[in-house]
Write a protein that holds these residues in place. Structure first.
Motif, short mmCIF file in Angstrom:
data_model
loop_
_atom_site.label_atom_id
_atom_site.label_comp_id
_atom_site.label_asym_id
_atom_site.label_seq_id
_atom_site.Cartn_x
_atom_site.Cartn_y
_atom_site.Cartn_z
N GLN A 1 8.55 -6.84 -1.77
CA GLN A 1 9.58 -7.64 -1.09
C GLN A 1 10.94 -7.47 -1.76
O GLN A 1 11.97 -7.33 -1.09
CB GLN A 1 9.17 -9.11 -1.09
N MET A 2 10.96 -7.49 -3.10
CA MET A 2 12.21 -7.28 -3.84
C MET A 2 12.81 -5.91 -3.53
O MET A 2 14.02 -5.78 -3.30
CB MET A 2 11.96 -7.40 -5.34
N PHE A 3 11.98 -4.89 -3.51
CA PHE A 3 12.46 -3.54 -3.23
C PHE A 3 13.06 -3.46 -1.83
O PHE A 3 14.13 -2.88 -1.62
CB PHE A 3 11.32 -2.53 -3.35
N MET A 4 12.36 -4.06 -0.88
CA MET A 4 12.83 -4.03 0.50
C MET A 4 14.16 -4.78 0.64
O MET A 4 15.10 -4.30 1.29
CB MET A 4 11.77 -4.64 1.41
N GLY B 1 0.79 -1.23 0.00
CA GLY B 1 0.00 0.00 0.00
C GLY B 1 0.81 1.27 0.00
O GLY B 1 0.24 2.37 0.00
N TYR B 2 2.14 1.18 -0.01
CA TYR B 2 3.00 2.36 0.03
C TYR B 2 3.70 2.57 -1.31
O TYR B 2 3.74 1.69 -2.17
CB TYR B 2 4.07 2.20 1.11
N GLY B 3 4.30 3.76 -1.47
CA GLY B 3 5.14 4.05 -2.61
C GLY B 3 6.60 3.80 -2.27
O GLY B 3 7.02 4.00 -1.12
N TYR B 4 7.40 3.36 -3.25
CA TYR B 4 8.80 3.00 -3.03
C TYR B 4 9.70 3.87 -3.92
O TYR B 4 9.52 3.90 -5.15
CB TYR B 4 9.03 1.52 -3.35
N ILE B 5 10.66 4.56 -3.30
CA ILE B 5 11.60 5.42 -4.00
C ILE B 5 12.94 4.72 -4.09
O ILE B 5 13.51 4.31 -3.06
CB ILE B 5 11.79 6.75 -3.25
N GLN B 6 13.44 4.57 -5.30
CA GLN B 6 14.79 4.02 -5.48
C GLN B 6 15.79 5.17 -5.43
O GLN B 6 15.67 6.15 -6.16
CB GLN B 6 14.91 3.29 -6.81
N MET B 7 16.79 5.01 -4.58
CA MET B 7 17.79 6.06 -4.39
C MET B 7 18.88 5.96 -5.45
O MET B 7 19.40 4.88 -5.72
CB MET B 7 18.39 5.97 -3.00
#
Length: 366
Positions: A187-190, A157-163
């Protein structure tokens, strides 16, 4: 912290709050509820927090006309010209364009902090320190900055920012952005360690927000300013208000988050560790609140639990629930709706069932 004359804050409080259905309803969304029984609604708590780092007369609040009465009742001391009452739902992108225009009428050199009205901040001291760091960055850089926090779970439910590249201490270029990914990708992003949650809190100059037309594609207010200038008229807030009431529907339906982070070009993220939760989903409430016996989260409700664990329960104050043998569920009741579903998949399921209920049963149930 000194309250600087050029710093303004925009609180976004216009959402319908349907991710917390059925407790948050169209006629009383979560930001106007004392959801946790603490004596202040979410929008009141957000306003209180903002007064620690922004002058009271520099706090603007955006909402839909359906909630104007609720807003004025709950925050009666906010000046009328600091309320942006939208005649139609158009998401948060147009809300910020209008707010930036209004603020530039007050102070063309203003810096803006954008804050949603439905968030939990755990460490207020660390939060104010990060506010200072973010303001320091936008003083020196004509860019938009958001606050990011390290994921603690694969939350769809959240947005994910790649740094991307680090440009200064704990500040990184935004490399990519994914809004509400499937659980597998979350899960992959985390696991990658490269992604931070998007808090939805943005910093930038009023000029930077307003002049970057690529963010929102429509130059409605630019055309208005040029028309007024051609007539030799210095527009007043009352004139701008009338114009927006007549023309707000011309804006596209686009979120500030996706517009800035996906299309905004040179945007940045500050890594933060103040403890944060978006209180817009049942799962996030479970993660943010303290848990009782059996890791159950009981939100301002009267409940007797027996051999039950890992649940979220929110009931009307005049109800008693006796629950036995339940594990990993949401039990939520408000008015004419009782909702029971697995907690793990609640973000997607709430959207699914709100749509189904609306189509099959009508607006009285949403």
């Amino acid at each position: 912290m000194a309250l600087e004359d050029y710093v303004y804050c925009v609180i976004l409080a216009g959402g319908k709050g349907r991710r917390l259905w059925p407790c948050s309803r169209s006629n009383m969304p979560k930001q106007f509820m004392d959801f946790f029984g603490v004596g202040r609604t979410q929008v009141q708590q957000t306003y209180d927090r903002c007064t620690h780092f922004v002058r009271r007369d520099h706090i603007l609040i955006s909402t839909n006309e359906a909630y104007a009465g609720l807003l004025k009742t709950q925050l009666p001391n906010v000046p009328e010209h600091n309320l942006l009452i939208e005649p139609i739902y158009r998401n948060t992108g147009p809300s910020l364009v209008w707010a930036a225009h209004r603020i530039m009428m007050m102070n063309p050199m203003a810096k803006i902090i954008v804050i949603p009205s439905d968030q939990a901040i755990i460490d207020e001291v660390a939060f104010e320190r990060n506010i200072n760091e973010a303001l320091d960055f936008i003083r020196k850089n004509d860019s938009i900055l958001t606050l990011g926090v390290k994921p603690t779970r694969p939350e769809p439910g959240y947005g994910y920012i790649q740094m991307g590249d680090e440009v200064s201490a704990d500040v990184y270029r935004v490399k990519s952005f994914s809004e509400k990914p499937e659980r597998y990708f979350a899960q992959m992003f985390m696991d990658s360690g490269e992604f931070y949650w998007n808090t939805g809190m943005f910093f930038g100059s009023a000029h930077c927000f307003f002049e970057n037309e690529t963010l929102f594609n429509v130059s409605i207010l630019h055309d208005y300013d040029r028309e007024m200038a051609a007539k030799g008229i210095a527009p007043t807030i009352e004139q701008e208000e009338r114009f927006m009431q007549e023309n707000f529907s011309r804006f596209p339906n686009v979120s500030l988050d996706s517009a800035v982070l996906e299309k905004g070009g040179d945007s940045h993220v500050l890594k933060c560790e103040f403890g944060w939760a978006d209180l817009g989903t049942w799962h996030s409430i479970y993660e943010a609140m303290s848990r009782g016996d059996g890791d159950n989260v009981v939100v301002d409700s009267d409940v007797i639990l027996d051999e039950s664990e890992d649940n979220v329960i929110k009931l009307p104050n005049d109800h008693l629930a006796v629950i036995r043998g339940l594990k990993g569920y949401i039990v939520a009741e408000q008015g004419n709706v009782l909702f029971i579903c697995p907690k793990e998949d609640s973000s997607a399921l709430v959207r699914k069932y709100v749509n189904e209920v609306q189509m099959q049963k009508g607006e009285d149930y949403v």
